[in-house]
Design a protein around this motif. Structure first.
Motif, PDB file in Angstrom:
ATOM      1  N   GLY A  29     -58.911 -20.388  17.015  1.00  0.00           N
ATOM      2  CA  GLY A  29     -59.863 -19.429  16.467  1.00  0.00           C
ATOM      3  C   GLY A  29     -61.127 -19.248  17.270  1.00  0.00           C
ATOM      4  N   LYS A  32     -61.177 -14.529  19.150  1.00  0.00           N
ATOM      5  CA  LYS A  32     -60.702 -13.753  17.994  1.00  0.00           C
ATOM      6  C   LYS A  32     -59.808 -12.572  18.378  1.00  0.00           C
ATOM      7  N   GLU A  59     -57.262 -11.995  15.383  1.00  0.00           N
ATOM      8  CA  GLU A  59     -57.710 -10.936  14.481  1.00  0.00           C
ATOM      9  C   GLU A  59     -57.411  -9.542  15.026  1.00  0.00           C
TER      10      GLU A  59
END
Length: 573
Positions: A29, A32, A59
């Protein structure tokens, strides 16, 4: 210097993340979003389970590629269609430092755009959104042609060992390809680099790196006793996103396999064609085993190209993604490249009693869409592969074949069979379809026969059931590929077993993919030739059959075959 060229205060002073580090950051993470251009990490990166998890957790994923069937495209939130080599123009520099002017051979297909044009467009949109200052009141991205980008690159080389300040598009067009360096005032490029013995270092001397021996990162042990190495196939390139779409390039090595030595095969009780499970500390992949005299004992080889576009499956709840399910992501401290060429594995016989083999001809324009539909089934079984076959050429377009293999511990569902029969054109109500089914034993055999100018020929086949029930697939495929007439055979084509109901000219392994010349044809020709010096024998072989006279990639194998004939003849004398 680069900051001055771009009219910005500074450029980043530290390197960005390398490929393995980037996917580690996506996985945890730290990063992104990712923009992937002209590469297929969901096939080519090591430790594929982790790479797929990283792409799933990201994401925002942008994929810029010329092909929509690659494994990475499945993760794209935005897919940007890019041009291919033949659609581009600009320059290319080869390994001898020779710069060549390149022009597009064909216009861009559909909505595809050049990579540089996509980057410039997005850059201009971002600078407007961010309200950043621009070069002398203009855009930070003033490029409108490949030449404008190349000229900025030329300016960045002044005073360096690759100085091309004296080179220009007009010179490349008028005088042809030129080698760098080509500084201002030069009349030609330098044929030999550093010929005067002065190098581009502070001392002017060459710097050599002599690292000490370093053992493999993952040595074999009692649990993982085989050393897996990966490498290229003769006729394929990287993840096969391009070469894998041309059926004849698969003729020489047609399907995914794991190669081990003949001695190891005998010791472990394997026969060529048996399904085995190759297991590493990161994942596993079921593959057919192939005995090889070119692989050392306690070693195995899997071609680097076989990603989940072509082979896969499922072990328990975990998906298998091809060869790089097995490889490890440890990286070299200098190059930062992963150790893809070695991993410790174990090899076990795969107990998968239910098998399915299906193959059919398709019009060229339908092949990739049908293959993608068939590929979707692979992940629902313990093993699956889906490859192309045939010998379509530009002068003889015709049809292309798709070969699907599945294996599992239990039979496929009725939904699977219905979908497959539809995709393969084997529906019960279709003209020319012959059917045999034994639901109690889980056996199904479907064949479609079509009429041609020289009689009836096979067009599509599906056989499923226990392994013994699909052995007929090998000779059925010989009928289909050879185009031999099946007039009068009728329902005899539905019988199981290894013996065909009629004579078939066995083609065997293709040696020359360009001209579709098989091993049998070459051996037959060699038998007719007298004992001659190898180079003359090779020349006669090329004149008679044409093999090795086009791209030349089969010439080393032809030389070995010629040498074998010579050795056999000498031993006979």
């Amino acid at each position: 210097e680069v900051a001055d060229l771009w009219d910005v205060p500074a450029v980043p002073g530290i390197p960005g993340l390398t490929a393995v580090e980037l996917f580690d950051a996506l996985h945890d993470g730290t990063v992104k979003a990712v923009w992937i251009v002209c590469t297929n990490p969901a096939q080519s990166m090591p430790d594929q389970a982790k790479v797929h998890e990283a792409l799933s957790r990201a994401e925002f994923v942008v994929v810029q590629d010329a092909y929509r069937h690659t494994a990475t495209v499945a993760f794209a939130d935005v897919l940007l269609p890019a041009t291919t080599w033949a659609e581009k123009e600009g320059t290319v520099t080869n390994s001898e430092r020779r710069i060549t002017r390149v022009r597009a051979a064909v216009p861009p297909y559909g909505d595809a755009r050049h990579d540089w044009a996509i980057a410039v467009d997005i850059g201009r949109r971002m600078e407007r959104l961010l309200g950043r200052s621009t070069r002398a009141g203009g855009s930070l991205f003033p490029y409108d042609t490949p030449q404008s980008i190349w000229e900025e690159h030329r300016a960045s080389t002044v005073g360096r060992d690759l100085d091309i300040s004296g080179l220009s598009y007009p010179i490349l067009e008028e005088m042809g390809p030129q080698q760098w360096p080509y500084p201002l005032g030069a009349m030609t490029g330098a044929i030999r680099l550093y010929g005067e013995g002065v190098f581009a270092t502070p001392s002017g001397k060459a710097c050599f790196l002599a690292p000490p021996f370093s053992a493999v990162a993952e040595p074999v042990d009692a649990r993982y006793p085989f050393a897996l190495t990966t490498g290229r196939l003769r006729d394929q390139w990287h993840g096969m996103s391009r070469t894998g779409t041309l059926a004849r390039l698969g003729a020489h090595a047609p399907e995914p396999v794991v190669q081990i030595s003949s001695g190891d095969c005998a010791r472990l009780g394997f026969e060529s064609g048996d399904l085995v499970q190759v297991v590493s500390r990161r994942g596993s992949q079921v593959l057919p085993v192939q005995a090889s005299e070119e692989v050392a004992p306690a070693q195995c080889f899997i071609a680097m190209h076989w990603g989940e576009e072509w082979v896969g499956g499922r072990t328990g709840t975990r998906d298998n993604h091809g060869v790089n399910s097995l490889t490890l992501p440890l990286i070299d401290p200098v190059s930062r490249q992963p150790e893809l060429k070695h991993a410790a594995v174990r090899i076990l016989k795969a107990n998968l009693p239910w098998r399915l083999t299906a193959f059919a001809w398709f019009p060229r324009e339908q092949v990739l869409s049908v293959q993608m539909r068939l590929r979707a089934w692979i992940g629902r079984f313990s093993y699956g592969s889906c490859v192309l076959f045939g010998h379509e050429t530009e002068s003889s377009p015709g049809s292309v074949g798709i070969l699907l293999r599945l294996a599992n511990d239990v039979a496929g569902s009725d939904d699977l069979m219905e979908s497959l029969t539809s995709d393969l054109g084997l529906q019960a109500d279709r003209t020319g379809v012959l059917r045999y089914e034994d639901k109690r034993r889980g056996v199904l055999r479907l064949i479609r026969v079509g009429s041609g100018s020289s009689g009836q020929k096979l067009e599509a086949v599906l056989v499923s059931g226990e392994r013994a029930q699909v052995t007929a697939a090998s000779w059925l495929r010989e009928y289909l590929e050879s185009g031999v007439s099946v007039d009068g055979l009728g329902r005899a084509l539905l019988m199981p077993g290894t013996t065909p109901p009629g004579k078939i000219p066995l083609r065997g392994k293709v040696i020359c993919s360009c001209l579709n010349v098989t091993e049998q044809a070459i051996q037959g020709a060699l038998q007719d030739f007298p004992l001659l010096p190898p180079d003359i024998l090779l020349e006669k072989l090329q004149i008679q059959l044409g093999c090795g006279t086009n791209c030349g990639s089969c010439v080393p194998e032809l030389k070995r075959m010629v040498a074998t004939k010579g050795s056999a003849a000498k031993n006979h004398l």
